[in-house]
Enzyme design. Sequence first.
Site, short mmCIF file in Angstrom:
data_model
loop_
_atom_site.label_atom_id
_atom_site.label_comp_id
_atom_site.label_asym_id
_atom_site.label_seq_id
_atom_site.Cartn_x
_atom_site.Cartn_y
_atom_site.Cartn_z
N GLU A 1 8.31 11.96 18.92
CA GLU A 1 8.62 10.82 19.52
C GLU A 1 10.01 10.16 19.62
O GLU A 1 10.88 9.88 20.37
CB GLU A 1 7.66 9.53 19.69
CG GLU A 1 6.51 9.78 20.65
CD GLU A 1 6.90 9.15 21.80
OE1 GLU A 1 7.98 9.47 22.45
OE2 GLU A 1 6.13 8.28 22.22
N THR B 1 13.95 5.26 27.33
CA THR B 1 13.32 4.31 26.21
C THR B 1 14.40 3.92 25.22
O THR B 1 14.20 2.78 24.99
CB THR B 1 12.23 5.49 25.31
OG1 THR B 1 11.60 5.99 26.21
CG2 THR B 1 11.54 4.46 24.30
N1 HSE Z 1 6.49 0.69 22.06
C1 HSE Z 1 7.28 1.27 22.89
C2 HSE Z 1 8.35 0.47 23.35
C3 HSE Z 1 6.71 2.08 23.68
O1 HSE Z 1 8.08 -0.25 23.98
O2 HSE Z 1 9.67 0.94 23.45
C4 HSE Z 1 7.66 3.21 24.45
O3 HSE Z 1 6.69 4.22 25.28
#
Ligand code: HSE
Length: 304
Positions: free
Chosen positions: A132, A184
Amino acid sequence: MNIKQVKVYSPGSIANLGPGFDVFGIALDSLGDFVYLRQIQEPVVEMTIKGIGAEKIPIKPEINSSGAVLLKVMKDYELQNGFRVDIRKGLPSSAGVGSSGASAAATSMAVNELMDLGLSPKQLIELASYGEGAVAGHPHADNVAASLMGGFVMVGEGCDVIRMDAPGIGIVVLVPQIHIPNKTRTARELLPEKVNLADAVKNIGHATRMTAAVALRDPVLFGKSICDSLIEPHRAVMIPHFWDVKEAALRAGAYGCSISGGGPSIFAVGEPVGDIAKAMTKAFKDVLSKIFHTQPTNRGAMVI
Ligand code: HSE
């Protein structure tokens, strides 16, 4: 060299669930990725990706969550051979429904099985979360833990995860057809380094109530706990009509509605899912979107 092929299915997931940034995750029913893995002679990772949004996903292994997992295993175990991985996407990518996490989770499980690595559940989560990180720029385990374990997960320090069965409840996910480069990373860069104490207190309240809802198997309390004062206001700016869609979902009967993971998808929890979905789509006006009706699943990734 091992010539068998391992096939793994992994569900997608919704991370954060409102109040639990980087901590909470839930696995999604009927939305997931298939990964087919085998060894090859050359010490490289060969990849193919087919299915939903495949053309948007990089197949350079260093920047792909599945490829990064395999490169790490080759390095850590000093393997002389490489891997061929074929991914069939059932999840839209860069949408916030744990697409890269599902591929990383499935690949970690597949390589563990194929190479007989004997990884523990915690080690599998660590490996998948490394994958990830190759995409998000920051390893986080909320999506991969939900994908690997199913149900509702709470991620602690060092990938120490508590898992519980998730309550049964309808979930609507609206996936905007918009492109956010490096999604992201971008979504994380929108967040402040420091937060307001009163907002933190509100989130702690909602997060603890959500955990209680899961323990009590109370879907209504679960949905009503989807409230986030820390992250949502900062990320809402990247989603057209976010506040209108949220209001429409709540008016149509949803118990709660927020940004799914890092966005830009918006999820709502409640029934009837058809009415909620219709209201959300209408409030999204002329921006193209796809709607998914789903529910939590208590089954995590599996070798098939
Ligand atoms: N917890 C992470 C975020 C999940 O909110 O950046 C990203 O898929």
